[in-house]
Write a protein that holds these residues in place. Structure first.
Motif, PDB file in Angstrom:
ATOM      1  N   MET A 113       0.823  -1.188  -0.055  1.00 12.23           N
ATOM      2  CA  MET A 113      -0.042   0.049  -0.079  1.00 12.23           C
ATOM      3  C   MET A 113       0.885   1.230  -0.146  1.00 12.23           C
ATOM      4  O   MET A 113       1.981   1.192   0.167  1.00 12.23           O
ATOM      5  N   ASP A 114       0.307   2.387  -0.487  1.00 11.45           N
ATOM      6  CA  ASP A 114       0.937   3.823  -0.393  1.00 11.45           C
ATOM      7  C   ASP A 114       0.493   4.259   0.815  1.00 11.45           C
ATOM      8  O   ASP A 114      -0.516   4.749   1.152  1.00 11.45           O
ATOM      9  N   PRO A 115       1.623   4.550   1.829  1.00  8.70           N
ATOM     10  CA  PRO A 115       1.079   5.042   3.221  1.00  8.70           C
ATOM     11  C   PRO A 115       0.594   6.553   3.042  1.00  8.70           C
ATOM     12  O   PRO A 115       0.243   7.305   4.067  1.00  8.70           O
ATOM     13  N   TYR A 116       0.517   7.117   1.945  1.00  6.14           N
ATOM     14  CA  TYR A 116      -0.219   8.397   1.571  1.00  6.14           C
ATOM     15  C   TYR A 116      -1.470   8.292   1.953  1.00  6.14           C
ATOM     16  O   TYR A 116      -2.237   9.334   2.337  1.00  6.14           O
ATOM     17  N   TYR A 120      -3.976   2.784   4.819  1.00  5.93           N
ATOM     18  CA  TYR A 120      -2.895   2.380   5.255  1.00  5.93           C
ATOM     19  C   TYR A 120      -2.727   2.252   6.752  1.00  5.93           C
ATOM     20  O   TYR A 120      -2.211   1.094   7.539  1.00  5.93           O
ATOM     21  N   TRP A 121      -3.455   3.200   7.353  1.00  6.44           N
ATOM     22  CA  TRP A 121      -2.990   3.524   8.818  1.00  6.44           C
ATOM     23  C   TRP A 121      -4.138   2.923   9.785  1.00  6.44           C
ATOM     24  O   TRP A 121      -4.129   3.122  10.842  1.00  6.44           O
ATOM     25  N   LYS A 122      -5.215   2.139   9.014  1.00  3.97           N
ATOM     26  CA  LYS A 122      -6.200   1.680   9.935  1.00  3.97           C
ATOM     27  C   LYS A 122      -5.981   0.492  10.640  1.00  3.97           C
ATOM     28  O   LYS A 122      -5.172  -0.504  10.413  1.00  3.97           O
ATOM     29  N   LYS A 128       4.634   0.420  14.402  1.00  2.00           N
ATOM     30  CA  LYS A 128       4.681  -0.749  13.385  1.00  2.00           C
ATOM     31  C   LYS A 128       4.576  -0.338  11.895  1.00  2.00           C
ATOM     32  O   LYS A 128       5.452  -0.874  10.949  1.00  2.00           O
ATOM     33  N   ALA A 129       3.951   0.914  11.764  1.00  2.00           N
ATOM     34  CA  ALA A 129       3.919   1.409  10.236  1.00  2.00           C
ATOM     35  C   ALA A 129       5.305   2.179  10.053  1.00  2.00           C
ATOM     36  O   ALA A 129       5.960   1.831   8.997  1.00  2.00           O
ATOM     37  N   PHE A 130       5.913   2.624  10.962  1.00  2.00           N
ATOM     38  CA  PHE A 130       7.559   3.105  10.693  1.00  2.00           C
ATOM     39  C   PHE A 130       8.462   1.929  10.474  1.00  2.00           C
ATOM     40  O   PHE A 130       9.333   2.044   9.626  1.00  2.00           O
ATOM     41  N   GLU A 131       8.276   1.042  11.309  1.00  2.00           N
ATOM     42  CA  GLU A 131       9.130  -0.136  11.215  1.00  2.00           C
ATOM     43  C   GLU A 131       9.022  -0.816   9.617  1.00  2.00           C
ATOM     44  O   GLU A 131       9.837  -1.302   9.058  1.00  2.00           O
ATOM     45  N   GLU A 132       7.797  -0.995   9.306  1.00  2.00           N
ATOM     46  CA  GLU A 132       7.664  -1.538   8.000  1.00  2.00           C
ATOM     47  C   GLU A 132       7.997  -0.811   6.809  1.00  2.00           C
ATOM     48  O   GLU A 132       8.532  -1.127   5.862  1.00  2.00           O
ATOM     49  N   SER A 160       1.642  10.100   8.856  1.00  2.00           N
ATOM     50  CA  SER A 160       0.739   9.256  10.196  1.00  2.00           C
ATOM     51  C   SER A 160      -0.529  10.198  10.699  1.00  2.00           C
ATOM     52  O   SER A 160      -0.274  11.607  10.494  1.00  2.00           O
ATOM     53  N   PRO A 161      -1.406   9.774  10.882  1.00  2.00           N
ATOM     54  CA  PRO A 161      -2.647  10.515  11.722  1.00  2.00           C
ATOM     55  C   PRO A 161      -1.907  11.316  12.732  1.00  2.00           C
ATOM     56  O   PRO A 161      -2.535  12.631  13.107  1.00  2.00           O
ATOM     57  N   ASN A 162      -0.929  10.834  13.499  1.00  2.00           N
ATOM     58  CA  ASN A 162      -0.343  11.607  14.570  1.00  2.00           C
ATOM     59  C   ASN A 162       0.836  12.330  14.170  1.00  2.00           C
ATOM     60  O   ASN A 162       1.601  13.080  15.056  1.00  2.00           O
ATOM     61  N   LYS A 163       1.088  12.475  12.698  1.00  2.00           N
ATOM     62  CA  LYS A 163       2.284  13.135  12.433  1.00  2.00           C
ATOM     63  C   LYS A 163       3.567  12.551  12.949  1.00  2.00           C
ATOM     64  O   LYS A 163       3.581  11.090  13.169  1.00  2.00           O
ATOM     65  N   ASP A 164       4.398  13.230  13.876  1.00  2.00           N
ATOM     66  CA  ASP A 164       5.477  12.758  14.372  1.00  2.00           C
ATOM     67  C   ASP A 164       5.515  12.886  15.958  1.00  2.00           C
ATOM     68  O   ASP A 164       6.628  12.704  16.530  1.00  2.00           O
TER      69      ASP A 164
END
Length: 256
Positions: A113-116, A120-122, A128-132, A160-164
């Motif tokens: 998936m494109d994390p844009y 992707y974030w559901k 986990k997302a950053f590690e992937e 990310s919905p939470n940004k950084d």
């Protein structure tokens, strides 16, 4: 003013900008070079999107503009190639057919998936997302290393919905060290991508802590790119880059 080594135009699926407009903006900013690096991503997973360049038109247009503006700025023909395990044969075949002044390798696809996109974030924690993403980047590099620079490392953070809010470079030291060591061992530059300054961040991609670690490991070569998709974004945030370059004693790569 640094030259811009990461620029998109209407030859990318996600831009409508005419290359000439970006060239004029670069000239107005006093740049000596501008490098167009439009998207070429094989096996793209998003229906309805096609990040594939029309090279007949791309070559003809850039050749014409290069000649027209030769006494004002050097126009370079580059490409931003999507790094992903399984794309290596397609990339190799492309590079046999086309010659580029500059090649950016970037990771845009994570777990198919494109994390844009929000999908992707559901139900996926940032960790986990950053590690992937870092894992996919490393796998992509190992699959194909024939690039000049690694583009926008850690850019996934901006989507990310939470940004950084949950991002600390120290949480990913092992993966990042493997990536950075790979770049150093293979003579690949690390891009300082300034698009983040236009998206609410006060630092580039990668995070300054990554730049610091890169230097600690012996890395010195960086490229600078705005990742502009519109002419007015050319050189965005470049005024902030010099501080990082001086602080970490980095060398900015240019094509002579």
């Amino acid at each position: 003013m640094y030259s811009d080594y990461h620029v998109h135009s209407c030859f990318s699926f996600d831009s409508e900008e005419k290359p000439e407009n970006s060239i004029k903006q670069a000239i107005a900013l006093g740049m000596k070079q501008i490098c167009f690096t439009d998207h070429q991503d094989f096996h793209w997973p998003v229906p309805g999107e096609k990040p594939i360049i029309d090279f007949v038109s791309y070559d003809a247009t850039l050749d014409q503009l290069k000649a027209h503006y030769a006494d004002q700025i050097q126009v370079l023909k580059g490409i931003e190639i999507g790094l992903a395990h399984g794309n290596e044969k397609d990339i190799e075949n492309l590079l046999k057919q086309e010659a580029f002044d500059f090649i950016i390798g970037s990771c845009h696809v994570v777990s198919g998936m494109d994390p844009y996109y929000p999908e992707y974030w559901k139900n996926k924690p940032d960790r986990k997302a950053f590690e992937e993403y870092f894992t996919a980047t490393l796998e992509g590099l190992r699959s194909f290393s024939g690039i000049d620079t690694l583009g926008h490392l850690d850019y996934i953070v901006r989507y990310s919905p939470n940004k950084d809010a949950n991002y600390s470079v120290l949480d990913y030291t092992d993966l990042l060290d493997e990536i950075l060591r790979f770049l150093i061992q293979h003579g690949i530059c690390l891009e300082i991508n300034t698009a983040s300054f236009g998206k609410g961040f006060d630092y580039p991609h990668p995070h300054p802590d990554v730049l610091k670690r890169y230097r600690e490991l012996g890395g010195r070569l960086v490229t600078v790119g705005s990742d502009a998709h519109r002419a007015e974004q050319i050189g965005l945030g470049f005024q902030n880059v010099e501080d990082y370059v001086k602080k970490y004693q980095l060398n900015v790569f240019h094509i002579s």
